[in-house]
Design an enzyme around this catalytic site. Structure first.
Site, PDB file in Angstrom:
ATOM      1  N   HIS A  92       0.849  -1.197   0.000  1.00  0.00           N
ATOM      2  CA  HIS A  92       0.000   0.000   0.000  1.00  0.00           C
ATOM      3  C   HIS A  92       0.884   1.246   0.000  1.00  0.00           C
ATOM      4  O   HIS A  92       2.093   1.159   0.131  1.00  0.00           O
ATOM      5  CB  HIS A  92      -0.999  -0.025   1.156  1.00  0.00           C
ATOM      6  CG  HIS A  92      -0.398   0.090   2.536  1.00  0.00           C
ATOM      7  ND1 HIS A  92       0.390  -0.889   3.086  1.00  0.00           N
ATOM      8  CD2 HIS A  92      -0.477   1.067   3.475  1.00  0.00           C
ATOM      9  CE1 HIS A  92       0.750  -0.527   4.307  1.00  0.00           C
ATOM     10  NE2 HIS A  92       0.256   0.676   4.563  1.00  0.00           N
ATOM     11  N   HIS A 150       1.438   3.926   1.882  1.00  0.00           N
ATOM     12  CA  HIS A 150       2.000   4.685   3.003  1.00  0.00           C
ATOM     13  C   HIS A 150       3.534   4.754   2.919  1.00  0.00           C
ATOM     14  O   HIS A 150       4.195   3.775   2.571  1.00  0.00           O
ATOM     15  CB  HIS A 150       1.567   4.078   4.336  1.00  0.00           C
ATOM     16  CG  HIS A 150       0.142   4.415   4.685  1.00  0.00           C
ATOM     17  ND1 HIS A 150      -0.607   3.691   5.583  1.00  0.00           N
ATOM     18  CD2 HIS A 150      -0.669   5.410   4.234  1.00  0.00           C
ATOM     19  CE1 HIS A 150      -1.819   4.226   5.677  1.00  0.00           C
ATOM     20  NE2 HIS A 150      -1.878   5.270   4.866  1.00  0.00           N
ATOM     21  N   ASP A 208       5.877   4.708   5.034  1.00  0.00           N
ATOM     22  CA  ASP A 208       6.708   3.764   5.789  1.00  0.00           C
ATOM     23  C   ASP A 208       6.726   2.372   5.141  1.00  0.00           C
ATOM     24  O   ASP A 208       7.369   1.451   5.650  1.00  0.00           O
ATOM     25  CB  ASP A 208       6.284   3.687   7.265  1.00  0.00           C
ATOM     26  CG  ASP A 208       4.872   3.161   7.460  1.00  0.00           C
ATOM     27  OD1 ASP A 208       3.990   3.478   6.637  1.00  0.00           O
ATOM     28  OD2 ASP A 208       4.643   2.435   8.446  1.00  0.00           O
ATOM     29  N   HIS A 209       6.056   2.241   3.982  1.00  0.00           N
ATOM     30  CA  HIS A 209       6.101   0.985   3.214  1.00  0.00           C
ATOM     31  C   HIS A 209       6.718   1.156   1.826  1.00  0.00           C
ATOM     32  O   HIS A 209       7.205   0.186   1.252  1.00  0.00           O
ATOM     33  CB  HIS A 209       4.694   0.384   3.092  1.00  0.00           C
ATOM     34  CG  HIS A 209       4.148  -0.069   4.417  1.00  0.00           C
ATOM     35  ND1 HIS A 209       4.013  -1.388   4.749  1.00  0.00           N
ATOM     36  CD2 HIS A 209       3.776   0.643   5.500  1.00  0.00           C
ATOM     37  CE1 HIS A 209       3.555  -1.479   5.993  1.00  0.00           C
ATOM     38  NE2 HIS A 209       3.399  -0.256   6.468  1.00  0.00           N
ATOM     39  N   HIS A 259      -7.594  -0.357   5.495  1.00  0.00           N
ATOM     40  CA  HIS A 259      -6.520   0.492   6.030  1.00  0.00           C
ATOM     41  C   HIS A 259      -6.240   1.617   5.038  1.00  0.00           C
ATOM     42  O   HIS A 259      -6.192   2.792   5.407  1.00  0.00           O
ATOM     43  CB  HIS A 259      -5.284  -0.366   6.260  1.00  0.00           C
ATOM     44  CG  HIS A 259      -4.077   0.387   6.742  1.00  0.00           C
ATOM     45  ND1 HIS A 259      -4.009   0.966   7.991  1.00  0.00           N
ATOM     46  CD2 HIS A 259      -2.895   0.668   6.129  1.00  0.00           C
ATOM     47  CE1 HIS A 259      -2.825   1.564   8.124  1.00  0.00           C
ATOM     48  NE2 HIS A 259      -2.134   1.395   7.008  1.00  0.00           N
ATOM     49  N   ASP A 270      -0.406  -3.570   6.333  1.00  0.00           N
ATOM     50  CA  ASP A 270      -1.018  -3.060   7.569  1.00  0.00           C
ATOM     51  C   ASP A 270      -2.496  -3.422   7.657  1.00  0.00           C
ATOM     52  O   ASP A 270      -3.289  -2.662   8.202  1.00  0.00           O
ATOM     53  CB  ASP A 270      -0.865  -1.533   7.639  1.00  0.00           C
ATOM     54  CG  ASP A 270       0.571  -1.105   7.858  1.00  0.00           C
ATOM     55  OD1 ASP A 270       1.437  -1.966   8.100  1.00  0.00           O
ATOM     56  OD2 ASP A 270       0.832   0.112   7.795  1.00  0.00           O
ATOM     57  N   HIS A 278       4.370  -4.513  10.818  1.00  0.00           N
ATOM     58  CA  HIS A 278       4.841  -3.892  12.068  1.00  0.00           C
ATOM     59  C   HIS A 278       4.957  -4.916  13.189  1.00  0.00           C
ATOM     60  O   HIS A 278       4.207  -5.900  13.225  1.00  0.00           O
ATOM     61  CB  HIS A 278       3.863  -2.800  12.530  1.00  0.00           C
ATOM     62  CG  HIS A 278       3.826  -1.590  11.664  1.00  0.00           C
ATOM     63  ND1 HIS A 278       4.628  -0.487  11.884  1.00  0.00           N
ATOM     64  CD2 HIS A 278       3.096  -1.306  10.554  1.00  0.00           C
ATOM     65  CE1 HIS A 278       4.376   0.423  10.958  1.00  0.00           C
ATOM     66  NE2 HIS A 278       3.446  -0.036  10.136  1.00  0.00           N
TER      67      HIS A 278
HETATM   68 ZN   LIG Z   1      -0.050   1.745   6.463  1.00  0.00          ZN
END
Ligand SMILES: [Zn+2]
Length: 254
Positions: A53, A55, A57-58, A111, A128, A166
């Site tokens: 996805h 985001h 942090d990915h 999400h 996530d 995570h």
């Molecule tokens: Zn995420």
């Protein structure tokens, strides 16, 4: 022989590195630096990058990795992320360059609106959406969408290994205990996962089978979970989606 390594990033992210011989694949590289360190330490070539996805942090490290290694990148068709060249839709299958396993795409909105999971060879990369003993927050989707998405993952074979984005497991277990204090499977999972953390190891991967018996977000149809949600709401709840929505709101404030 495929090996899968957890590369920690930021505070509690994992970048999953699939390695076969000298070839490697990065899943959800929020940062390129730890991936480069991992490759350099082992003398590996980066053959492809996968993303679940949009985001940061990915996918934050994806453009730099694609530039440096000139490798193909695979990610969700319905989300915008820089440097994605293969946009995957529901049901689409592909062979992962470098490691040769075949993965299938599952749409799992909730999400984020275009979140995908990738599954095959007994593995699940779910970003996530499904966490060990928990689930992602609903930033772009509805409880009904998330219940549907989690249901798709719950129907995968029980032995499927779950690689999520995570290390949230111990906090998730503490919340799950508040929902289902009498769940013996949950109590034994806590002992196992506490021991892993004490040894400095990831709690991941878990399995779909383990999630089905301990993860409250997959257990909204269980009478104990529904009763706990209704007690917390202070009113009767009807159906799995209402139970899920209450448990998700409860967790947000936990
Ligand atoms: Zn995420």
């Amino acid at each position: 022989m495929l090996a899968i390594h957890a590369v920690p990033a930021f505070k509690d992210n994992y970048i999953w590195m699939l390695v076969d011989g000298r070839e490697a694949v990065a899943v959800d590289p929020g940062d390129d630096a730890p991936v480069e360190d991992f490759l350099a330490a082992r003398g590996l070539n980066l053959a492809s990058v996968l993303a679940t996805h949009h985001h940061a942090d990915h996918v934050g490290g994806l453009p730099a990795l694609a530039r440096r290694w000139k490798c193909p990148t695979f990610g969700p068709a319905r989300e915008v992320a820089a440097a994605l060249d293969r946009r995957l839709t529901e049901g689409e299958r592909f062979t992962v360059p470098g490691v040769g396993i075949e993965l299938a795409t599952i749409d799992i909105p909730g999400h984020t609106a275009g979140h995908i999971a990738l599954t095959g060879a007994g593995l699940l990369f779910c970003g996530d959406t499904l966490f060990a003993c928990g689930c992602g927050r609903l930033f772009e989707g509805t409880p009904a969408q998330m219940v549907d998405s989690l249901g798709k993952l719950a129907r995968l074979p029980a032995e499927t290994r779950v690689y999520c984005g995570h290390e949230y497991t111990m906090a998730n277990i503490r919340f799950a205990e508040a929902v289902e204090p009498g769940n013996a499977e949950l109590a034994s999972r806590k002992v196992r996962d506490e021991a892993k953390r004490a040894r400095g190891e990831p709690t991941l991967p878990s399995t779909i089978g383990e999630e089905l018996v301990t993860n409250p977000f997959l257990r909204c149809g269980e009478p104990e979970v529904a009763a706990a949600a209704a007690r917390h709401a202070g009113r009767a709840l009807s159906g799995t989606v209402e139970v899920f929505a209450e448990i998700r709101a409860w967790k947000n404030a936990f």
